[in-house]
Write a protein that holds these residues in place. Sequence first.
Motif, short mmCIF file in Angstrom:
data_model
loop_
_atom_site.label_atom_id
_atom_site.label_comp_id
_atom_site.label_asym_id
_atom_site.label_seq_id
_atom_site.Cartn_x
_atom_site.Cartn_y
_atom_site.Cartn_z
N ASN A 162 33.24 50.79 42.22
CA ASN A 162 33.74 51.15 40.90
C ASN A 162 34.15 52.61 40.82
O ASN A 162 35.18 52.95 40.22
N ASP B 58 33.33 48.46 27.03
CA ASP B 58 32.95 47.58 28.14
C ASP B 58 34.17 47.14 28.95
O ASP B 58 34.23 46.00 29.43
N THR B 59 35.13 48.02 29.11
CA THR B 59 36.28 47.78 29.99
C THR B 59 36.52 49.02 30.84
O THR B 59 36.05 50.12 30.51
N ARG B 60 37.25 48.85 31.91
CA ARG B 60 37.56 49.99 32.78
C ARG B 60 38.46 51.00 32.07
O ARG B 60 38.45 52.18 32.42
N LEU C 50 30.20 51.50 28.58
CA LEU C 50 30.08 50.33 29.45
C LEU C 50 28.75 49.62 29.22
O LEU C 50 27.71 50.26 29.06
N LEU D 232 30.53 47.00 36.11
CA LEU D 232 31.52 48.04 35.83
C LEU D 232 30.96 49.44 35.99
O LEU D 232 31.70 50.41 35.91
#
Length: 294
Positions: A78, A140-142, A219, A224
């Motif tokens: 990651n 909670d996403t890149r 996050l 992730l």
Amino acid sequence: MVEKKGLGAKVFDVCNHCLLVLIGIVCLYPFLYVVFASFSNPAQFMKHDFTLLWWPKGFSLTAYSRVFTNDLLTGYTNTLIYVVGGTAISMLLTFFGAYVLSRKGYMLKKPLTMFILFTMYFSGGIVPFYLWIQELGFIDTRWAILVPLALNTYNMIVMRTAFASVPESLIEAAKLDGASDITCLFRIIIPLSKATVAVILLFYAVARWNEWLPAAMFLRSRELFPLQIFLREILLTSSAESMVNTGGDASSMLALSEMIKYATIVVSTLPILVVYPFVQKYFVSGVMVGGVKE
């Protein structure tokens, strides 16, 4: 004909070299201490009186076996995604912003520069920042790691100054031949500013590598998490274990906790130390070029 140095000059050179070697040892030793301690045996390390450490006390990979887990491999993957992707986005935005602010005759150049500089000294704070990311749907996403902190104002100002040092006549000649602004940027200005580009690239990459607060804020899924979050968990877990352990091996647990901290430092800094020598030759010249007032 080479002029021979006198005795005073030779003595000065010897003293100068000795002083530089001593300074180099003083600067390098703290990292060597961390490396030696991370490979030491917990029981023998506790007997160490915490004076200078010139080699590992015994040899043990216990600390590294605690650090290198399956989660750590996920964290490395990651982090590489965040470093490569985030640095690419940051450099692209920095190029575009610096190019616009460096062109002479741009009507909104000064107001836009002042507006951008304002963000260096004032911000909305963490709560509005979190609410903004939530409204964008990045939680909670890149994208919560890659986009919000993509542009650093200081780096863009340094890049702008470097771009402004490129002769305007080159840009005008290229445009007379039909070159667009994008062509002028990527085929003329950036190649002529490669020293500053290398330095800013290093700044962004190091910042991305060490970044952990945005991940802790935005996050939720462990798949992730970047490397720094997992290393932080390992440190907290090892510290808690050493505090609650009241048995006869409490001292060994305390030593192991300390060595886990040392191993964590080595694991988190080694990749940057490997990359740095390749851009070090550009570092001084890049900062000097970008730091000259326009």
